[in-house]
Design an enzyme around this catalytic site. Sequence first.
Site, mmCIF file in Angstrom:
data_model
loop_
_atom_site.group_PDB
_atom_site.id
_atom_site.type_symbol
_atom_site.label_atom_id
_atom_site.label_comp_id
_atom_site.label_asym_id
_atom_site.label_seq_id
_atom_site.Cartn_x
_atom_site.Cartn_y
_atom_site.Cartn_z
ATOM 1 N N ARG A 178 0.832 -1.211 0.000
ATOM 2 C CA ARG A 178 0.000 0.000 0.000
ATOM 3 C C ARG A 178 0.860 1.253 0.000
ATOM 4 O O ARG A 178 1.950 1.274 0.585
ATOM 5 C CB ARG A 178 -0.885 0.026 1.251
ATOM 6 C CG ARG A 178 -2.021 -0.980 1.180
ATOM 7 C CD ARG A 178 -3.041 -0.778 2.240
ATOM 8 N NE ARG A 178 -2.439 -0.801 3.572
ATOM 9 C CZ ARG A 178 -3.059 -0.344 4.661
ATOM 10 N NH1 ARG A 178 -4.256 0.207 4.537
ATOM 11 N NH2 ARG A 178 -2.485 -0.400 5.835
ATOM 12 N N SER A 215 8.464 -5.025 5.856
ATOM 13 C CA SER A 215 8.201 -6.095 6.843
ATOM 14 C C SER A 215 9.088 -7.306 6.649
ATOM 15 O O SER A 215 8.600 -8.441 6.411
ATOM 16 C CB SER A 215 6.727 -6.478 6.741
ATOM 17 O OG SER A 215 5.937 -5.307 6.745
ATOM 18 N N ASP A 219 6.832 -3.782 10.138
ATOM 19 C CA ASP A 219 5.374 -3.647 10.299
ATOM 20 C C ASP A 219 4.947 -3.838 11.746
ATOM 21 O O ASP A 219 3.962 -3.259 12.202
ATOM 22 C CB ASP A 219 4.613 -4.608 9.371
ATOM 23 C CG ASP A 219 5.071 -6.051 9.512
ATOM 24 O OD1 ASP A 219 4.465 -6.926 8.866
ATOM 25 O OD2 ASP A 219 6.038 -6.312 10.253
#
Length: 923
Positions: A549, A609, A663
């Site tokens: 995103r 992440s 993350d």
Amino acid sequence: MDSIGSEGLQQGEEALSCPEEGLPQPSDSSELVQDCLQQFKVTVAQLQQIQASLLRSMEQALRGQASPVPAVRMLPTYVGSTPHGTEQGDFVVLELGATGASLRVLWVTLTGIGGHRVEPRSQEFVIPQDVMLGAGQQLFDFAARCLSEFLDAQPVSKQGLQLGFSFSFPCHQTGLDRSTLISWTKGFRCSGVEGEDVVQLLRDAIQRQGAYNIDVVAVVNDTVGTMMGCELGARPCEVGLVVDTGTNVCYMEEARDVAVLDEDRGRVCVSVEWGSFSDDGALGPVLTTFDHTLDHESLNPGAQRFEKMIGGLYLGELVRLVLAHLTQRGVLFRGCPSPALLSQGSILLEHVAEMEDPSAGAARVHAILQDLGLSPEASDVELVQRVCAAVCTRAAQLCAAALAAVLSRLQHSREQQTLQVAVATGGRVCERHPRFCSILQGTVMLLAPECNVSFIPSVDGGGQGVAMVTAVAARLAAHRRLLEETLAPFRLNHDQLAAVQAQMRKAMAKGLRGESSSLRMLPTYVRATPDGSERGDFLALDLGGTNFRVLLVRVTTSVQITSQIYSIPESVAQGSGQQLFDHIVDCIVDFQQKQGLSGQSLPLGFTFSFPCRQLGLDQGILLNWTKGFNASDCEGQDVVSLLREAIKRRQAVELNVVAIVNDTVGTMMSCGYEDPRCEIGLIVGTGTNACYMEELRNVAGVPGDSGHMCINMEWGAFGDDGSLDTLSTCFDASVDQASINPGKQRFEKMISGMYLGEIVRHILLHLTSLGVLFRGQQTQRLQTRDIFKTKFLSEIESDSLALRQVRAILEDLGLPLTSDDALMVLEVCQAVSQRAAQLCGAGVAAVVEKIRENRGLEELAVSVGVDGTLYKLHPHFSSLVAATVRELAPCCAVTFLQSEDGSGKGAALVTAVACRLAQSTRV
Ligand code: G6P
Ligand code: BGC
Ligand code: BGC
């Protein structure tokens, strides 16, 4: 003789006296006889009314109607299919209750070859009256003794015997081998049994007997045994009718129409228990004074009214009551009753059947009446036969009306104009009464003309059928044992979880000290959670989860987020690093254009992440890829530099990469913005990991002794040093070997979304190879990697539509499954996800205990920010994690906060804090 009471008739001496004069005139007596016999006449309209009323009660009970309580019980029997004919093996069958005061033990051999039958060996034992009315333990001990006595006479081993228990009373079944007695019928009334599991009572008695090791694997109603025991060529019987001392019927109902079952497909055998049918409207008009007398004097007045008009235990008594009535009115035996005629239960079914048997002839009837101490004249014999005929004709007609109701139900549920069905019949009334079955069949054809019914007498009273069900139960029990053996390693107990917690603590300490450890405990250079004073617009990237995103995060007194999801094709995730980062920049540019941000150089926070050794807030060396990413030329590189180079390659784009965060850190920061006690970040999604605020003094390699530093634990790699091998199963090993990073991320591969579906698939393959699932048929689809998505676990384990969900998913995978298969797949999913959640809980418990001890606190209250599809979507995962943490860290009050905005917001907040700090140092 089974007892059914004796008042309602003159009793004692004066009853036995013979009237000297005042015998009724012949005309009066025929009127008296007419009145009597007329009472037993049932019209077609009345039969149709009974048929309709019984059908109504059946459907009310199927729908689970609670009030008014339906007149029949409609009890599911867990027999889901009629025999395959493949069942084979030797089985012991114990029949109790079908034939009144006797029980039968059989040795049945199933050959598994359709039509090839081995004559069962059997022995009948008479049950003493005091045992039928005594303590339940006494009855079951009696049964266990009969079992041993029978087996002593058989050339069989004392070990590993499998028994099917035919228990012919109304029971709530909760499994093929679990059945609770609702109420006794038919002359039985042992104490301490109603409401109890009769299988357990029998197992206990066999144990007490201690002679044989017998496994009671199935309990069935005698109607089910009768149905399962018969075959009509290729077409199995789908209705089982028993008329012996009692009466009842079972049939194969559509599972979807049985409200208590969570099934929407297939059929299930339902025991109607029509003996309790009583609908004053329908039955009232056909009940005679004799029926009321019989009921009144029975062991269970008011109960089993329908049975008391049909069952062999009662036919003889009804005849006796009528004969006694007519005798005392002088119509029969010159008004001279005998003690036997006045004593309850003296006329047996056998008597009635014989007296009615046209081949028996008057002589035989005469003899029977003489045995009862009567001195019959020819007219008496003829009248007695008429009384027997009246009672039995009515019984057969009523039974037919009830059977017609069942046939109408079958026709209705199968939506068939004309119904083809085979009905298995069993019981001594059917077998021995000369006319019962013909009247029954004739009346059924009258009441259910659109049903083409074949009546198949059961060959051995259902013994074969009980053995069939036992064979099925034995197979399912064997399957269940194999399933339990397969899933046992997934069932972690307290000690195992506490050991994982302790192992993790040790690895954390080593990692923090910079020693080799499977937990790298990476400093993140995030020293504080947001304090709410952050302000500004920030770009954020969120790479590494299910979706990539790009976000615009506007921080004022609150946080507004605009984001867009972009896909990362597998070819890019596993292509070259340059390709990957160019793709990332393409997405950013596309986002900026769409948001009218082109040309603006907003501070950017990058949620990346994957395990990175950070050298600063904006410097992170990728240690190794995980989660299916494998882009080349990235490991060992500073990811921020790779991004900046990609930005440079794309002229005319200005981006100010300020921070790279994991993350877990982004999630902690994002939740920390709402709850300052949030000092732990947890991800359980495609991958899994956790971070937390550690005391800086404990972080080797980062200068400073005061304050905190957020540590990215990279717990996905926990156990890569073999410390989890004791818990690892062959299925974990298969998943690991098939992964692109074998030997790596062992903890992650037991917990996270990328792997749980694969673990389940491997277990299903294993169980199929054992023949436990899908009848042992391996399908191509199930051999396909990643075909069983982890999201299926969340869907399958949803409380609402469990079995239907399982079916739908597995049928989409082209897997033919039975309801037992569906249940087993559900259990496999539950075992795999439960282990994952418990391991995750053990990890969180290790972290919160570390923080509590860091701060020397008795009690710690802390919040954990959580994100990840598996944690969020799985119906039970989060509660299992919380429960495990409560169990392993009782001194910590842990609140789990589900992150709403993902870690992109967190990355922006980290960036905002960095900008604020940079700002404050500049002024
Ligand atoms: C959210 C966070 C991501 C994180 C992901 C993990 O989407 O914003 O930063 O990586 O959760 O869960 P997932 O199930 O997508 O792997
Ligand atoms: C019982 C049934 C049984 C029937 C025939 C009834 O009294 O309630 O369970 O099937 O008798 O034996
Ligand atoms: C990565 C972690 C990440 C986790 C959750 C793991 O595979 O190594 O860095 O936090 O997945 O996305």
